[in-house]
Design an enzyme around this catalytic site. Structure first.
Site, short mmCIF file in Angstrom:
data_model
loop_
_atom_site.label_atom_id
_atom_site.label_comp_id
_atom_site.label_asym_id
_atom_site.label_seq_id
_atom_site.Cartn_x
_atom_site.Cartn_y
_atom_site.Cartn_z
N SER A 48 0.85 -1.20 0.00
CA SER A 48 0.00 0.00 0.00
C SER A 48 0.89 1.25 0.00
O SER A 48 2.09 1.17 0.24
CB SER A 48 -0.91 0.00 1.23
N ASP A 81 -1.20 -1.70 -3.96
CA ASP A 81 -2.58 -1.75 -3.45
C ASP A 81 -3.15 -0.32 -3.35
O ASP A 81 -2.49 0.57 -2.78
CB ASP A 81 -2.52 -2.41 -2.05
N HIS A 179 -13.18 -2.62 4.38
CA HIS A 179 -11.85 -2.81 4.95
C HIS A 179 -11.92 -2.81 6.47
O HIS A 179 -12.85 -2.26 7.06
CB HIS A 179 -10.91 -1.68 4.50
N LYS A 183 -16.62 -5.41 10.01
CA LYS A 183 -17.39 -5.48 8.76
C LYS A 183 -18.87 -5.74 9.06
O LYS A 183 -19.21 -6.17 10.13
CB LYS A 183 -16.84 -6.60 7.88
N GLY A 211 -11.34 -6.13 1.12
CA GLY A 211 -11.99 -6.22 2.42
C GLY A 211 -12.43 -7.62 2.77
O GLY A 211 -13.53 -7.84 3.29
N SER A 213 -10.86 -10.01 4.82
CA SER A 213 -10.38 -10.68 6.03
C SER A 213 -11.55 -11.34 6.76
O SER A 213 -12.67 -10.83 6.76
CB SER A 213 -9.70 -9.66 6.96
N ASP A 255 -5.60 -8.36 4.62
CA ASP A 255 -4.58 -7.59 5.34
C ASP A 255 -4.88 -7.57 6.83
O ASP A 255 -4.03 -7.93 7.66
CB ASP A 255 -4.54 -6.16 4.78
N ARG A 259 -2.77 -8.47 10.68
CA ARG A 259 -2.55 -7.54 11.80
C ARG A 259 -3.09 -8.16 13.09
O ARG A 259 -2.54 -7.93 14.17
CB ARG A 259 -3.28 -6.22 11.54
N ARG A 280 13.86 -10.50 19.22
CA ARG A 280 13.99 -11.67 18.34
C ARG A 280 13.11 -12.86 18.73
O ARG A 280 12.47 -13.44 17.85
CB ARG A 280 15.45 -12.07 18.19
P1 13P Z 1 -9.12 -6.38 4.90
O1 13P Z 1 -9.12 -5.12 5.69
O2 13P Z 1 -10.42 -7.09 4.99
O3 13P Z 1 -7.98 -7.27 5.22
O4 13P Z 1 -8.96 -5.96 3.34
C1 13P Z 1 -7.69 -5.69 2.81
C2 13P Z 1 -7.75 -5.05 1.47
O5 13P Z 1 -8.75 -5.02 0.79
C3 13P Z 1 -6.48 -4.47 0.97
O6 13P Z 1 -6.66 -3.79 -0.24
O1 G3H Z 2 -6.97 -1.34 1.95
C1 G3H Z 2 -6.11 -1.09 2.75
C2 G3H Z 2 -5.11 -2.12 3.13
O2 G3H Z 2 -5.57 -2.89 4.19
C3 G3H Z 2 -3.79 -1.47 3.40
O3 G3H Z 2 -3.82 -0.79 4.60
O4 G3H Z 2 -3.16 1.48 3.83
O5 G3H Z 2 -3.03 0.88 6.26
O6 G3H Z 2 -1.42 -0.11 4.62
P1 G3H Z 2 -2.78 0.45 4.84
ZN ZN Z 3 -8.58 -2.87 -0.44
#
Ligand code: 13P
Ligand code: G3H
Ligand code: ZN
Length: 315
Positions: A48, A81, A179, A183, A211, A213, A255, A259, A280
């Site tokens: 991203s 992304d 995202h 959700k 989105g 996850s 994503d 996390r 470590r």
């Molecule tokens: P999530 O937040 O559901 O993991 O979606 C990630 C995403 O769409 C990154 O572009």
């Molecule tokens: O869509 C967003 C992705 O989850 C990336 O998140 O922009 O915080 O790296 P970020």
């Molecule tokens: Zn996305």
């Protein structure tokens, strides 16, 4: 071996979806490669704009180049992304990315087509694939927040026209996901009928789900027990990944779940080992746990076990 998303989608269409996983640091990179190698899956690395500026975009490139050497059997695409036009051009010029996403979904339909078309021309001249987005997801991405009630599902007829006029290689559709870790707050579910209608209009064309996850509830519980405050966190049913793939969804973005793995591992570690101050031992636990998570997702996506056949086809 770095390949384009287009090449991966040609192999996967209608059979399975590629996991598209975001990375930010070395531990995530190692865990990601280990998990994909253990499950023998081709995959997509997503970077991203925020990840590019977290340490330095060259640091991320360097880590991926190193991982490519450490895991010479891996087959993957390197994808920007949610890029804006300027970031897409920067990635195209870099000579490193094999795929970019231009996200102009917040613009008017005509403007989205015009911007995407400009990016497609520049990317295709260098053999780079382009993902675009039509419709609006709920939730937060980068610095843009979209209320779920204001999110717009993709209109299938517009999608077909958009694909034809813009020339993009894959299209991210809004079908009710958002995202982040919270959700379906409006109680709505996934609109598979939108995907079905698009597939009817453009058979064989690769679609993308953002989105996606799953926000595993056991993970959320462990985080909360270890001092976290993620009340009401909810995600996509991961058993829907494969049915979506059969309808032409070739890329599923994950994503937030990574996390959550990180948060659970670190919260439990510091709760249980207050005397430790070395990064470590815990970094190693995270890499192992993230690798396990990636392998489990690839099983659900159907991409697990396809690595050798994809490498043979793309060599
Ligand atoms: P999530 O937040 O559901 O993991 O979606 C990630 C995403 O769409 C990154 O572009
Ligand atoms: O869509 C967003 C992705 O989850 C990336 O998140 O922009 O915080 O790296 P970020
Ligand atoms: Zn996305």
């Amino acid at each position: 071996m770095i390949v384009t998303t287009k090449q991966l989608f040609e192999q996967a269409y209608g059979k399975y979806a590629l996991g598209a996983y975001n990375i930010n640091n070395a531990e995530q990179t190692m865990g990601l490669f280990q998990g994909n190698m253990a499950s023998k899956a081709p995959f997509i690395i997503q970077i991203s704009k925020g990840a590019r500026s977290y340490t330095n975009k060259l640091m991320l490139e360097g880590m991926i180049r190193a991982a490519d050497q450490i895991f010479p059997d891996a087959v993957f695409a390197v994808h920007l992304d949610h890029g804006d036009e300027a970031t897409c051009y920067d990635c195209i010029e870099s000579g490193f990315y094999s795929s970019v996403m231009i996200d102009a979904s917040h613009e008017s339909f005509e403007e989205n087509i015009a911007i995407t078309k400009r990016v497609v021309e520049k990317a295709h001249a260098k053999g780079i694939s382009v993902e675009a987005e039509l419709g609006q997801l709920g939730g937060v991405e980068e610095d843009i927040a979209v209320d779920e009630s204001n999110a717009h599902l993709t209109d299938p007829k517009q999608a077909a026209e958009f694909i034809e006029k813009s020339g993009c290689d894959s299209l991210a559709c809004a079908i009710g996901t958002s995202h982040g870790a919270f959700k379906f707050s409006g109680g709505q579910g996934l609109h598979f009928e939108v995907v079905e209608a698009i597939q009817k209009l453009v058979p064989g064309y690769p679609l993308v789900l953002h989105g996606s996850s799953s926000v595993p509830q056991d993970e959320v519980e462990r985080i909360n027990k270890a001092g976290g405050a993620l009340k009401g966190a909810k995600g996509v049913d991961p058993n829907q990944y494969l049915p979506a793939a059969k309808l032409g969804v070739c890329k599923i973005n994950i994503d937030t779940d990574g996390r959550l793995v990180w948060t659970r591992v670190y919260r439990e570690f510091f709760r249980d080992k207050p005397e430790v101050f070395d990064f470590r031992p815990i970094g190693k636990v995270f890499m192992e746990e993230y690798a396990k998570f990636i392998a489990s997702r690839n099983e659900l996506l159907g991409s697990a076990g396809h690595l050798n056949e994809v490498r043979a086809a793309l060599k």
